[in-house]
Design a protein around this motif. Structure first.
Motif, PDB file in Angstrom:
ATOM      1  N   MET A 160       0.804  -1.218   0.000  1.00 40.50           N
ATOM      2  CA  MET A 160       0.000   0.000   0.000  1.00 40.50           C
ATOM      3  C   MET A 160       0.843   1.277   0.000  1.00 40.50           C
ATOM      4  O   MET A 160       0.436   2.287  -0.558  1.00 40.50           O
ATOM      5  N   GLU A 161       1.996   1.248   0.626  1.00 36.57           N
ATOM      6  CA  GLU A 161       2.816   2.444   0.796  1.00 36.57           C
ATOM      7  C   GLU A 161       3.990   2.524  -0.161  1.00 36.57           C
ATOM      8  O   GLU A 161       4.584   3.581  -0.321  1.00 36.57           O
ATOM      9  N   GLY A 162       4.369   1.402  -0.719  1.00 38.20           N
ATOM     10  CA  GLY A 162       5.629   1.362  -1.448  1.00 38.20           C
ATOM     11  C   GLY A 162       6.726   1.049  -0.442  1.00 38.20           C
ATOM     12  O   GLY A 162       6.467   0.555   0.645  1.00 38.20           O
ATOM     13  N   THR A 163       7.915   1.373  -0.763  1.00 33.90           N
ATOM     14  CA  THR A 163       9.036   1.055   0.124  1.00 33.90           C
ATOM     15  C   THR A 163       8.886   1.716   1.490  1.00 33.90           C
ATOM     16  O   THR A 163       8.325   2.803   1.605  1.00 33.90           O
ATOM     17  N   LEU A 164       9.393   1.053   2.498  1.00 35.11           N
ATOM     18  CA  LEU A 164       9.395   1.621   3.842  1.00 35.11           C
ATOM     19  C   LEU A 164      10.756   2.243   4.169  1.00 35.11           C
ATOM     20  O   LEU A 164      11.034   2.553   5.316  1.00 35.11           O
ATOM     21  N   SER A 165      11.581   2.431   3.147  1.00 32.62           N
ATOM     22  CA  SER A 165      12.910   3.002   3.348  1.00 32.62           C
ATOM     23  C   SER A 165      12.824   4.403   3.936  1.00 32.62           C
ATOM     24  O   SER A 165      11.958   5.188   3.568  1.00 32.62           O
ATOM     25  N   SER A 166      13.753   4.683   4.808  1.00 35.03           N
ATOM     26  CA  SER A 166      13.756   5.970   5.509  1.00 35.03           C
ATOM     27  C   SER A 166      14.423   7.088   4.712  1.00 35.03           C
ATOM     28  O   SER A 166      14.125   8.262   4.927  1.00 35.03           O
ATOM     29  N   ASN A 201      19.048  -0.114  -6.946  1.00 31.96           N
ATOM     30  CA  ASN A 201      19.952   0.150  -8.075  1.00 31.96           C
ATOM     31  C   ASN A 201      20.553   1.548  -8.036  1.00 31.96           C
ATOM     32  O   ASN A 201      21.373   1.890  -8.879  1.00 31.96           O
ATOM     33  N   PHE A 202      20.131   2.362  -7.071  1.00 34.37           N
ATOM     34  CA  PHE A 202      20.634   3.730  -6.971  1.00 34.37           C
ATOM     35  C   PHE A 202      22.100   3.710  -6.519  1.00 34.37           C
ATOM     36  O   PHE A 202      22.441   3.055  -5.540  1.00 34.37           O
ATOM     37  N   GLU A 203      22.930   4.390  -7.244  1.00 35.75           N
ATOM     38  CA  GLU A 203      24.349   4.485  -6.890  1.00 35.75           C
ATOM     39  C   GLU A 203      24.648   5.896  -6.404  1.00 35.75           C
ATOM     40  O   GLU A 203      24.779   6.820  -7.195  1.00 35.75           O
ATOM     41  N   CYS A 204      24.733   6.038  -5.121  1.00 40.29           N
ATOM     42  CA  CYS A 204      25.012   7.348  -4.534  1.00 40.29           C
ATOM     43  C   CYS A 204      26.504   7.652  -4.685  1.00 40.29           C
ATOM     44  O   CYS A 204      27.359   6.829  -4.328  1.00 40.29           O
ATOM     45  N   PRO A 205      26.833   8.825  -5.193  1.00 38.89           N
ATOM     46  CA  PRO A 205      28.244   9.183  -5.348  1.00 38.89           C
ATOM     47  C   PRO A 205      28.955   9.341  -3.999  1.00 38.89           C
ATOM     48  O   PRO A 205      30.169   9.284  -3.935  1.00 38.89           O
ATOM     49  N   ARG A 206      28.212   9.491  -2.933  1.00 39.92           N
ATOM     50  CA  ARG A 206      28.801   9.653  -1.598  1.00 39.92           C
ATOM     51  C   ARG A 206      28.809   8.357  -0.782  1.00 39.92           C
ATOM     52  O   ARG A 206      29.207   8.349   0.372  1.00 39.92           O
ATOM     53  N   LYS A 207      28.379   7.273  -1.400  1.00 40.38           N
ATOM     54  CA  LYS A 207      28.221   6.007  -0.686  1.00 40.38           C
ATOM     55  C   LYS A 207      29.460   5.618   0.127  1.00 40.38           C
ATOM     56  O   LYS A 207      29.352   5.194   1.271  1.00 40.38           O
ATOM     57  N   ASN A 208      30.621   5.776  -0.435  1.00 44.10           N
ATOM     58  CA  ASN A 208      31.854   5.348   0.235  1.00 44.10           C
ATOM     59  C   ASN A 208      32.331   6.301   1.322  1.00 44.10           C
ATOM     60  O   ASN A 208      33.199   5.940   2.123  1.00 44.10           O
ATOM     61  N   VAL A 209      31.795   7.508   1.331  1.00 50.92           N
ATOM     62  CA  VAL A 209      32.232   8.481   2.348  1.00 50.92           C
ATOM     63  C   VAL A 209      31.085   8.929   3.264  1.00 50.92           C
ATOM     64  O   VAL A 209      31.305   9.711   4.183  1.00 50.92           O
ATOM     65  N   CYS A 210      29.898   8.431   3.031  1.00 44.42           N
ATOM     66  CA  CYS A 210      28.743   8.860   3.814  1.00 44.42           C
ATOM     67  C   CYS A 210      28.830   8.287   5.231  1.00 44.42           C
ATOM     68  O   CYS A 210      28.815   7.080   5.437  1.00 44.42           O
ATOM     69  N   GLN A 211      28.925   9.176   6.183  1.00 45.78           N
ATOM     70  CA  GLN A 211      29.053   8.747   7.570  1.00 45.78           C
ATOM     71  C   GLN A 211      27.720   8.335   8.190  1.00 45.78           C
ATOM     72  O   GLN A 211      27.705   7.663   9.213  1.00 45.78           O
ATOM     73  N   VAL A 251      20.959   2.276   7.179  1.00 47.52           N
ATOM     74  CA  VAL A 251      20.841   0.855   6.844  1.00 47.52           C
ATOM     75  C   VAL A 251      20.364   0.078   8.076  1.00 47.52           C
ATOM     76  O   VAL A 251      19.451  -0.753   7.985  1.00 47.52           O
ATOM     77  N   GLU A 252      20.957   0.370   9.224  1.00 46.49           N
ATOM     78  CA  GLU A 252      20.565  -0.306  10.462  1.00 46.49           C
ATOM     79  C   GLU A 252      19.113   0.017  10.820  1.00 46.49           C
ATOM     80  O   GLU A 252      18.336  -0.870  11.197  1.00 46.49           O
ATOM     81  N   PHE A 253      18.733   1.280  10.697  1.00 46.48           N
ATOM     82  CA  PHE A 253      17.366   1.689  11.014  1.00 46.48           C
ATOM     83  C   PHE A 253      16.371   0.982  10.092  1.00 46.48           C
ATOM     84  O   PHE A 253      15.366   0.437  10.553  1.00 46.48           O
ATOM     85  N   ASP A 254      16.641   0.997   8.787  1.00 43.52           N
ATOM     86  CA  ASP A 254      15.743   0.343   7.844  1.00 43.52           C
ATOM     87  C   ASP A 254      15.632  -1.152   8.122  1.00 43.52           C
ATOM     88  O   ASP A 254      14.559  -1.741   7.976  1.00 43.52           O
TER      89      ASP A 254
END
Length: 132
Positions: free
Chosen positions: A82-88, A96-106, A112-115
């Motif tokens: 009903m809602e779609g993803t529950l991602s925060s 499939n999203f590739e965040c350019p900050r993935k390797n440096v995102c603090q 990830v833990e929260f989700d």
């Protein structure tokens, strides 16, 4: 935030689970018991039928019923339908999203833990757990 669409879908599913599961329950009866407009419930049950969580029959003796036993439905599958993803956060919404900050995102490990906690919580509860 879980919208009325997700919350009402859970209420419909619980209502149907608590009725005679061998017969189809008219939507007007569910609407009356739940205090939700029949018009709005038509939209919700359409999504539940399309998602193969409910089956519906039109006409005399028609209505809706569950496709499976209440213990076979997780709250998570109903909410995500009903809602779609529950991602925060947006970066975790699309695998499939590739965040350019993935390797440096603090903050990414925290999200990830929260989700994961949210997923485990909702997928660890069944419709049967919510029945009175």
């Amino acid at each position: 935030m879980i919208s009325t669409r997700g919350r009402y879908a859970l209420r419909v599913m619980i209502d149907l689970a608590e009725q005679n599961r061998d017969s189809y329950i008219p939507l007007k009866d569910i609407a009356e018991r739940q205090g939700i407009s029949k018009k709005y419930l038509e939209i919700i049950v359409k999504g539940l039928v399309e998602g193969k969580l409910l089956t519906g029959v039109s006409g005399k003796g028609g209505g809706y019923k569950l496709c499976r036993e209440p213990e076979e439905y997780s709250v998570g599958e109903i909410l995500e339908l009903m809602e779609g993803t529950l991602s925060s956060v947006a970066c975790l919404e699309d695998p499939n999203f590739e965040c350019p900050r993935k390797n440096v995102c603090q903050t990414l490990p925290m999200w990830v833990e929260f989700d994961s906690m949210v997923h485990d919580f909702f997928y660890g509860k069944t419709l049967a757990d919510l029945m009175s």
